[in-house]
Design an enzyme around this catalytic site. Structure first.
Site, PDB file in Angstrom:
ATOM      1  N   LYS A 189       0.963  -1.042  -0.025  1.00  0.00           N
ATOM      2  CA  LYS A 189       0.070   0.080   0.148  1.00  0.00           C
ATOM      3  C   LYS A 189       1.047   1.285  -0.064  1.00  0.00           C
ATOM      4  O   LYS A 189       1.034   2.068   0.995  1.00  0.00           O
ATOM      5  CB  LYS A 189      -1.014  -0.079   1.312  1.00  0.00           C
ATOM      6  N   ASP A 249      -6.970 -15.919   2.477  1.00  0.00           N
ATOM      7  CA  ASP A 249      -8.385 -16.326   2.873  1.00  0.00           C
ATOM      8  C   ASP A 249      -9.314 -16.103   1.456  1.00  0.00           C
ATOM      9  O   ASP A 249      -9.932 -17.222   1.181  1.00  0.00           O
ATOM     10  CB  ASP A 249      -9.060 -15.839   3.805  1.00  0.00           C
TER      11      ASP A 249
HETATM   12 MN    MN Z   1      -5.897 -16.145   8.549  1.00  0.00          MN
END
Ligand code: MN
Ligand code: IPM
Length: 364
Positions: A189, A249
């Site tokens: 970022k 994830d």
């Molecule tokens: Mn995790």
């Protein structure tokens, strides 16, 4: 004799690590390598017995091992605990104590699971990338991290990195890219954070030593979007701890299920910790429903990275593919095949072991 420490942890952790240990034992029957397994407690299980999520005994045992196989930690039972005796502290503590700074999370399409992806088939078919997540620094470990001010109405967390910490994980990512399709995407970022600007500098500097690797930089928000709109573009991604946690994830479901994603946490020698990316799933714990494949695939990574047993690792991976291709899967995978067969944790483990043995019989 090699020593593998097994840390089952909480929830479905004991079930999925038991599966992976069975697979490893079966593999070892056909190899020269002698392995002993030593089991220790971590997370909520350790809190219940020792009052701490990471007892010294567990750390000592891990430190004298060749590799560590971990299930998962956490659960509602320990949610009310004060911050420093949460089960998660055990996991973060062992990563830090062992200096496991590079976390590899591979994402690969499985033909048999393509229909269980939330994305359209064409986006998923050729997906094959690895996220390299920095694991012992950044927001997870920076201090101060506390409430402050007269009424504790102020709060601070710290994102700190040294150049060396960034260099060693980026170096790992370049080395991995050299063994793959030689494409590295660094995620940061840098339009907001100073730590990201140094991260970018380090990547550009190291890139000079790897002229064959094509490097590009993506901002983390854009990368989150690109993972969904064009996941096929990626080969190796490298990013700091928190960004890597979130993106992995997201990435895991692209190919079907969080229940399929293994991980390897490495440092500069061969010692590593291997664990599924999924959590302890307390809602299905003890019911035999857990998908053991992420942990079984983590055991394959253990053989590859800590024991130099590439062929055996590949045997496990092939067996997993075969079993899925036969239509077998655990209940976490939503597949609408007419001939699909939902099986439990033990049956899945049996199938994988059978497939390995059959392949052995053919090659011997
Ligand atoms: Mn995790
Ligand atoms: C993971 C987990 C852990 C993390 C939690 C349980 C502390 O989400 O391994 O991705 O955030 O690293």
């Amino acid at each position: 004799m090699k020593t593998i420490t097994v840390l089952p942890g909480d929830g479905i952790g004991p079930e999925v690590t038991a599966s992976a240990v069975r697979v490893l034992r079966s593999i070892m029957k056909h190899s020269q390598q002698d392995i002993q397994f030593v089991e220790k407690k971590i997370g909520g299980a350790a809190i219940d017995t020792y009052g701490t999520p990471l007892p010294q005994e567990t750390i000592d045992q891990c430190q004298s091992s060749d590799a560590i196989l971990l299930g998962a930690v956490g659960g509602p039972k320990w949610n009310a605990q004060s911050m420093n005796i949460r089960p998660e502290q055990g996991l973060l503590g062992i990563r830090k104590a062992m200096g496991l700074f590079a976390n590899l999370r591979p994402v690969e399409a499985y033909q048999a699971l393509i229909d269980s992806s939330p994305l359209k088939r064409t986006f998923v078919e050729n997906v094959d990338f690895v996220i390299v997540r920095e694991l012992t620094g950044g927001l997870y470990f920076g201090t101060p991290s506390e409430r402050r001010g007269a009424n504790n109405e102020q709060v601070v967390d710290t994102l700190a990195y040294s150049r060396t910490e960034i260099e060693r994980v980026v170096e790992k990512a370049f080395q991995l890219a050299m063994k793959r399709r030689k494409k590295l995407t660094s995620i940061d970022k840098a339009n907001v954070l100073e730590s990201s600007r140094m991260w970018r500098e380090v990547v550009n500097q190291l890139a000079k030593h790897y002229p064959e690797v094509t490097v590009n930089h993506q901002l983390v928000d854009s990368a989150a979007m690109q993972l969904i709109t064009n996941p096929g573009q990626f080969d190796v991604l490298v990013t700091e701890n928190m960004f890597g946690d979130i993106l992995s994830d997201e990435a895991s479901v692209i190919t079907g299920s969080l229940g399929m994603m293994p991980s390897a946490s490495l440092r500069s020698d061969k010692v590593g910790l291997y664990e599924p990316v999924h959590g302890s799933a307390p809602d299905i714990a003890g019911q035999g429903k857990a998908n053991p494949l992420a942990t079984i695939l983590s055991a394959a990574l253990l053989l590859r990275y800590s024991l130099d047993m590439d062929q055996e690792a590949a045997k496990i991976e092939t067996a997993v593919r075969e079993v899925l291709n036969q239509g077998y899967h655990t209940g976490d995978l939503q597949i609408d095949h007419q001939d699909d067969k939902i099986i439990n944790t033990t049956e899945m483990t049996d199938r994988v072991i059978d497939a390995m043995n059959q392949n052995n019989a053919v090659t011997q």
